[in-house]
Design an enzyme around this catalytic site. Sequence first.
Site, PDB file in Angstrom:
ATOM      1  N   TRP A 122       0.659  -1.143   0.072  1.00 24.92           N
ATOM      2  CA  TRP A 122      -0.083   0.174  -0.025  1.00 24.92           C
ATOM      3  C   TRP A 122       0.690   1.257  -0.034  1.00 24.92           C
ATOM      4  CZ3 TRP A 122      -4.072  -1.172  -1.988  1.00 24.92           C
ATOM      5  CH2 TRP A 122      -4.959  -2.359  -1.531  1.00 24.92           C
ATOM      6  N   ASP A 154      -1.386   6.709   6.407  1.00 20.77           N
ATOM      7  CA  ASP A 154      -2.614   5.689   6.034  1.00 20.77           C
ATOM      8  C   ASP A 154      -2.813   4.617   7.233  1.00 20.77           C
ATOM      9  OD1 ASP A 154      -4.118   3.705   5.145  1.00 20.77           O
ATOM     10  OD2 ASP A 154      -2.877   3.326   3.475  1.00 20.77           O
ATOM     11  N   LYS A 172     -11.703  -1.763   6.968  1.00 16.97           N
ATOM     12  CA  LYS A 172     -10.967  -2.467   7.498  1.00 16.97           C
ATOM     13  C   LYS A 172     -11.241  -2.818   9.163  1.00 16.97           C
ATOM     14  CE  LYS A 172      -8.741  -3.035   3.785  1.00 16.97           C
ATOM     15  NZ  LYS A 172      -7.403  -2.259   3.164  1.00 16.97           N
TER      16      LYS A 172
END
Length: 360
Positions: free
Chosen positions: A101, A171, A195
């Site tokens: 990511w 993030d 998530k």
Amino acid sequence: MSRVYNFSAGPAVLPEEVLKEAADEMLDYKGCGMSVMEMSHRSKVYDNIIKEAEADLRDLMNIPDNYKVLFLQGGASQQFAAIPMNLMKNKKAAYIVTGQWAKKAYQEAKMYGEAVEVASSADKTFSYIPDCSDLDIPEDADYVYICENNTIYGTKFKTLPNTKGHILVSDVSSCFLSEPVDVTKYGVIYGGVQKNIGPAGVVIAIIREDLITDDVLEGTPTMLKYKTQADNDSLYNTPPCYGIYICGKVFKWLKKMGGLEAMKRHNEEKAKILYDFLDESKMFSGTVAKEDRSLMNVPFVTGNDDLDAKFVKEAAEAGFVNLKGHRTVGGMRASIYNAMPKEGVEKLVAFMKKFEEENA
Ligand SMILES: *Cc1c(COP(=O)(O)O)cnc(C)c1O
């Protein structure tokens, strides 16, 4: 009806209580005769929902007044572009690459300016967090970027990098609200909610006010400009109404559970059960450096692909689902987010013990 123990990395398990409440309110939200899905985002009723969600989040995270809370769309991935577009005044930023990511964010940023990789753990398949205490950060970098919890590899920054005075952008998709954070250490904290908070379709961005300006890169779409969203309290256009409503319910659930300090203790207890077993098992082992282990995503292997596959299959049959590791790393991964009860982890470990005995 029977519910499984869902170890998915995302979209992921939600608190059963929240789902039941949403079900109860599905046809008639608090006497207004319609579902939250059917109402105007400009209505008084909806205004209360989004305002209350924000207030509860501010409460939970202790967000200072000089930070805006935005409810956005486009997934965390869209922020990979929005961040440079809004923050790259000098067209330069430092990226710490600790997984896929972070790498995607880094690559996206390169389209808008000079993204400099100042640290990476790619040399050991992202199984650790590099030492970020004294990085070579370009003087004129607009920000330092991290992915705080690496969902795929199962590592987490236990201490934030020394940004040497630069703005930190993080993030937190897979560790959002899993423990207390000091918001003042960040310029931007953002994450997709699918998530650890709510249903897919909502991204929450917490942004220090002075970073929200009209001075954005040329060609930045109106929708991606933080100022557009901030000036309109996330209601510039139709927001992901239903998703925000569920997030709001999860915030209330978290407050009832005792807030983020309590969640941290709860998550540490759960993770310890699993990690302790991985450390003592002769068959299963964890794949990341112990000091960098995530409380949320726990990857593990047997060292034998066939045995891994057998485990994933038999676990699913026993009601422990989505344990297959990410397609790029193989093995297994148990995501044990806030809403995974301790009992789910205990039962998983009991199942792993039994599997180990039977397949020794
Ligand atoms: C899942 C994930 C993303 C991507 O999220 P989307 O909402 O699918 O774009 C980004 N960062 C992290 C840390 C993630 O876990």
